[in-house]
Every structure is written in structure tokens, then in C-alpha cells.
Design a protein around this motif. Structure first.
Motif, PDB file in Angstrom:
ATOM      1  N   HIS A   1     -28.020 -38.278  -8.488  1.00 52.68           N
ATOM      2  CA  HIS A   1     -27.169 -39.463  -8.344  1.00 52.68           C
ATOM      3  C   HIS A   1     -26.623 -39.915  -9.694  1.00 52.68           C
ATOM      4  O   HIS A   1     -26.341 -41.092  -9.891  1.00 52.68           O
ATOM      5  CB  HIS A   1     -27.951 -40.597  -7.682  1.00 52.68           C
ATOM      6  N   GLY A   2     -26.479 -38.972 -10.610  1.00 50.61           N
ATOM      7  CA  GLY A   2     -25.979 -39.316 -11.941  1.00 50.61           C
ATOM      8  C   GLY A   2     -27.077 -39.813 -12.862  1.00 50.61           C
ATOM      9  O   GLY A   2     -28.252 -39.892 -12.483  1.00 50.61           O
ATOM     10  N   ILE A   3     -26.679 -40.159 -14.087  1.00 45.52           N
ATOM     11  CA  ILE A   3     -27.613 -40.711 -15.072  1.00 45.52           C
ATOM     12  C   ILE A   3     -27.064 -42.053 -15.555  1.00 45.52           C
ATOM     13  O   ILE A   3     -25.986 -42.122 -16.154  1.00 45.52           O
ATOM     14  CB  ILE A   3     -27.788 -39.745 -16.272  1.00 45.52           C
ATOM     15  N   HIS A   4     -27.793 -43.095 -15.266  1.00 46.35           N
ATOM     16  CA  HIS A   4     -27.360 -44.455 -15.592  1.00 46.35           C
ATOM     17  C   HIS A   4     -28.054 -44.904 -16.877  1.00 46.35           C
ATOM     18  O   HIS A   4     -29.282 -44.984 -16.945  1.00 46.35           O
ATOM     19  CB  HIS A   4     -27.690 -45.415 -14.447  1.00 46.35           C
ATOM     20  N   LEU A   5     -27.241 -45.195 -17.894  1.00 48.10           N
ATOM     21  CA  LEU A   5     -27.769 -45.635 -19.190  1.00 48.10           C
ATOM     22  C   LEU A   5     -27.088 -46.922 -19.621  1.00 48.10           C
ATOM     23  O   LEU A   5     -25.924 -47.174 -19.277  1.00 48.10           O
ATOM     24  CB  LEU A   5     -27.528 -44.553 -20.257  1.00 48.10           C
TER      25      LEU A   5
END
Length: 509
Positions: free
Chosen positions: A497-501
Motif C-alpha cells: 500500500h505504498g510507503i508513508h513517510l
């Protein structure tokens, strides 16, 4: 009389057809039974995790939890058989001595998953074997010489800065959560199009290549699902399944994009602009080299070969780089002390990053160790496979016959507690010269090893160094703990689900 005629005319042929089909089915059942018995006999020296009698380890393989594999590695030293249905087994290895024995040979690529990739990629370096593979490797190797790679630094920096400009507009000076994988994926595609194919696509801004990016993501999912679903190993069954239909449609998207890149270059050359381009460019790009190879080897390097190599390099060149940089950022976000040490090293070498040179990148020793530790902790390509062309005997005396599909689990190798102390901890100091010299040479294999190691290793390392240097000079990254990434266990280990930073821009930049 009429009933007798029908009985003679139709019933007997139907009866014979039924008996014939029944006999064929019985023969096939006997064949499959004997195959299973042979596999059980060949693999009896190697214990395996509990398996379902029909599905085998299919559920275990299709789960996205890599922790399951880590538990198996710890419980079954060196290797274990992995059943895909009742009649097919892969043999997973994750021991350095086993890896050395395996990779020192020249066994062909296994049909799983490479046969499944051929319809969309064609037969390029990734899935060729024998003299044809050697010919292609020899012809394409000059494209990765360091003199050519040096010319890519400025182009890579330009693409990275374009992405950073987007991030700056999103974040300003506020601490903002961003899904970075989507941006990095487009940036990596922009780099490969510029460096390998000399094309300015502006795909980071106008989304012109969005259909291609989406197609590559979906194709990876379908190929992985097919590999561990034994029903879909049969081409006819897969072709008429919903996934098979979607696979054909997505493959067309890839082929159209590749064909456009090739035809655009050929039109340019045909229009008499070759000399002008040569004067402007200080190097031959990847497409120049392939076209030259085709011109010099018309009989042995066909148009299909040309398309296959362009397909392969375009996909492998951007997909793995995007995943690698995304996981590297995530690792550094989770480990701020290593992130800060990298930033200090980069500032001492690059200053404000207004210019970057090949030699400067070579001085980034601590950053390079962090990149290697990311490759160990989260190898973007988690496994490679071969089909044994002759029997293989491992150092402990156990052996396998010809015909077995052997899977080198790079994830299992890099997380093997018998090889790496505290393998779940991010520790770049594992890659100091002293520690590296003491380690088994086949304990760390993110780019494989032996004659079929990854041809694009230096390109990938160059891109990662340029990108991480510029990102850390401009932004501080911290994890979004409310949305931790989930592994999507496909051919390439992507974030599901992507990488949230959280990104926070430094005011002075």
C-alpha cells in the motif's frame, strides 16, 4: 429398426470415445502419481514444514508475511522442499555454502517464473540461457562501463531534483506525510528513459507513462499468483481465466510502449539526425548499443531480440531501483541516528549538493554501508531460481537429481540467524571492511553472483547514491507509524500500500 440404427450409429462411437478419454485420464493420473512418488523419494533427505495433501504450501507462499519464511529458515537449516500442489515441488535454499555450490554452476533458468514472464517481456537477458544468453550479455556489457555510467550522474540528479521540487510544493516547511513510493517510481522511470533511451518524457509531471507503470505493477502480481497456483501452470487454463485475459491486455501496454521507444529512435536515425545526436552526446546509450548490436549481427540478433532487451532493461531498470530507494528511505526513517550520520557525511562531501561528481559519490562510505544493509534487510528481488540440468551434491553430502527447481531465497539467506547476528536489526556496520572480510563470500547476494550476476548492479548503486544524497540534503524523513508498510511478496518485493513517510524540508535548502 430405428432404435437399433441409433444404437449402432451413435452409441458405439460415444462409448469408444468415453473409454478412450477414461483411459487417457487414468494414464495421466498414474503419471502424476509416479511423479509425486519420485519427488517424495528425491526430497526425502530434506525435512519440510507441514503441508496440505492437495494445496501443498500454497497458502504459505501466497501470504505477504515474510516472517513465516524467517521462522521456517530458523527451524529447517540450509534448505527445505516447498510443495506447490500435490505434484510440483520447489527446493528452497538459504545457506551460504549451498548458495556457492548452486551459483557456481550454469544451470538454466527455471520455467517458474521465467516462462510466465516471456509473453510480456520476451526472451532477454533475464530469461535466456546457453549460447544465446552469452551472446546478448557480451553485446550489452559495454553499456555498463564506468565511463558511460559517469555521464549519467547529472541526468540522475536532474530527475531527483524534479521529484524534490514536487515534495517541496507538498510540504513547504511543514512536517507532512507523503506516500513516497508513487513519486519514486515515476522518478526512477524518468531516469531510465533519460539514461538508457535518451528520452525526455516529463512523466513525473504530466503522468504520460502512468498506464505503463500501472501495467508493470499488475503484471508482477499476476505472474507471482500464477507461479504458486498449480492449476494456472497450464497455459490453456490460465489463458481462459480472468487473470489470463488481463495479462494479455497489460502485456499489450508494455509492448506498445517499447515499440514506440524503438520506432522513435529509428525515425530519428532515418531522418538523418544521427550525426547531430552523436555530436551532442558524449556516450552511446543503451538503445544505441542494442541497435548497433543488431546492425552488426543481423542473422543472430532479431527484431524480437531487440524488443526483448528493451523490455527487460526498461522494466528491471526502473522497477528494482524504485523499490530499493523506497525501502532505503524507510530504513533510514526508522533509524534516525544512521540517517543523520549519512546526512553529515553527504554534507561534508557535497556541500549544498548543487553539483555531484562520480568521484564524490565514491567517497560516501557510510552511506554505501547503509545501502548495503538495506539490501540485506529487504532484498528487492527476494529469490532467484534454476532448474538443475544434472545432479547437484551439497557440501553436507545430501544431493538432488536433475530436473528439480532450486530456489535461492535471498531473503532467507539475508535473514538466516546462523549467518547474521540479530538479522532483524538494521546495522550498517556489518559492512565495514573488517566485518565483510570475515563473512562468507556468499552470505550477501542482493545482485546474485557467479556468471549470471546482475548486469545493472553498478547502475543501480549509482542511482541510489545520487538519489539518497539529494533527498537527505533537503529533507528529514520519519516514519508514519499509523500506516506501516506491508510487503507485497511478488517477483520484486514492493510495498503493498505504498510507503508513508513524514517529510520535513530543511529551511536552509
Amino acid at each position: 429398426m430405428e432404435a437399433s440404427w441409433l444404437e449402432t450409429r451413435w452409441a458405439r462411437p460415444l462409448y469408444l470415445a468415453f473409454v478412450f478419454c477414461l483411459a487417457l485420464g487414468l494414464l495421466q493420473a498414474i503419471k502424476l502419481y509416479l511423479r509425486r512418488q519420485r519427488l517424495l523419494r528425491d526430497l526425502r533427505a530434506f525435512p519440510a514444514p507441514p503441508t496440505h495433501w492437495f494445496y501443498g504450501h500454497q497458502k504459505f507462499l501466497q501470504e505477504d508475511k515474510m516472517e513465516k519464511l524467517e521462522e521456517t529458515v530458523e527451524k529447517y537449516p540450509c534448505a527445505f522442499p516447498c510443495w506447490v500442489g500435490p505434484f510440483q515441488a520447489f527446493f528452497f535454499i538459504y545457506d551460504p555454502d549451498y548458495a556457492k555450490t548452486f551459483l557456481s554452476r550454469t544451470d538454466p533458468k527455471s520455467q517458474y517464473p521465467y516462462r510466465f514472464m516471456t509473453p510480456c517481456l520476451g526472451k532477454g537477458l533475464l530469461n535466456l540461457d546457453g549460447p544465446k544468453w552469452f551472446q546478448h550479455r557480451r553485446l550489452l556489457t559495454p553499456g555498463f562501463h564506468c565511463d558511460i555510467l559517469k555521464t549519467y550522474v547529472d541526468m540522475m540528479a536532474h530527475s531527483v531534483n524534479m521529484m524534490l521540487d514536487k515534495w517541496e510544493k507538498i510540504c513547504s516547511t511543514q512536517d507532512t506525510a507523503v506516500e513516497v513510493f508513487e513519486h519514486i517510481n515515476l522518478m526512477a522511470l524518468d531516469i531510465i528513459m533519460k539514461c538508457a533511451f535518451s528520452q525526455e518524457t516529463n512523466c513525473q509531471i504530466n503522468g504520460s507513462l502512468d498506464p505503463y507503470v500501472k501495467a508493470t505493477v499488475e503484471l508482477g502480481k499476476i505472474i507471482f499468483y500464477r507461479m504458486y497456483n498449480f492449476w494456472h501452470h497450464h497455459d490453456v487454463i490460465f489463458k481462459f481465466s480472468p487473470n489470463g485475459h488481463l495479462f494479455q491486455e497489460l502485456s499489450k501496454v508494455l509492448h506498445q510502449h517499447t515499440e514506440k521507444v524503438i520506432q522513435d529512435r529509428k525515425k530519428t536515425l532515418k531522418a538523418g539526425m544521427k550525426q547531430d545526436n552523436t555530436q551532442k552526446k558524449k556516450y552511446q546509450d543503451f538503445l544505441d548499443i542494442i541497435l548497433s548490436a543488431q546492425a552488426e549481427n543481423e542473422d543472430s540478433f532479431s527484431n524480437a531480440d531487440l524488443r526483448s532487451e528493451v523490455n527487460t532493461f526498461m522494466l528491471a531498470g526502473h522497477d528494482t531501483s524504485a523499490v530499493s530507494l523506497s525501502w532505503l528511505l524507510y530504513c533510514l526513517a526508522l533509524n534516525p541516528e544512521h540517517q543523520e550520520r549519512c546526512r553529515e557525511e553527504i554534507r561534508s562531501i557535497l556541500g549544498d549538493g548543487s553539483s555531484i561528481t562520480w568521484d564524490q559519490l565514491g567517497e560516501m562510505s557510510y552511506t554505501t554501508m547503509c545501502i548495503k544493509e538495506m539490501f540485506r534487510l529487504i532484498p528487492p528481488v527476494p529469490s532467484i531460481s534454476r532448474e538443475l540440468s544434472k545432479p547437484l551434491t551439497f557440501p553436507d553430502g545430501r544431493s538432488l537429481p536433475a530436473g528439480i527447481t532450486v530456489v535461492l531465497s535471498i531473503w532467507g539467506l539475508h535473514h538466516n540467524p546462523a549467518v547474521w547476528k540479530s538479522p532483524k536489526i538494521f546495522d550498517p556496520l556489518r559492512f565495514t571492511k573488517e566485518n565483510s572480510d570475515q563473512r562468507h563470500p556468499y552470505a550477501f547476494l542482493p545482485f546474485s553472483s557467479g556468471p549470471r550476476n546482475c548486469i545493472g548492479e553498478q547502475f543501480a548503486m549509482l542511482e541510489l547514491k545520487v538519489a539518497i544524497a539529494l533527498i537527505l540534503l533537503h529533507f528529514k524523513v520519519t516514519p508514519d507509524l499509523t500506516r506501516p508498510p506491508v510487503f507485497s511478496n511478488h517477483i520484486i518485493l514492493k510495498p503493498k500500500h505504498g510507503i508513508h513517510l513524514h517529510l520535513k524540508k530543511f529551511p536552509e535548502c
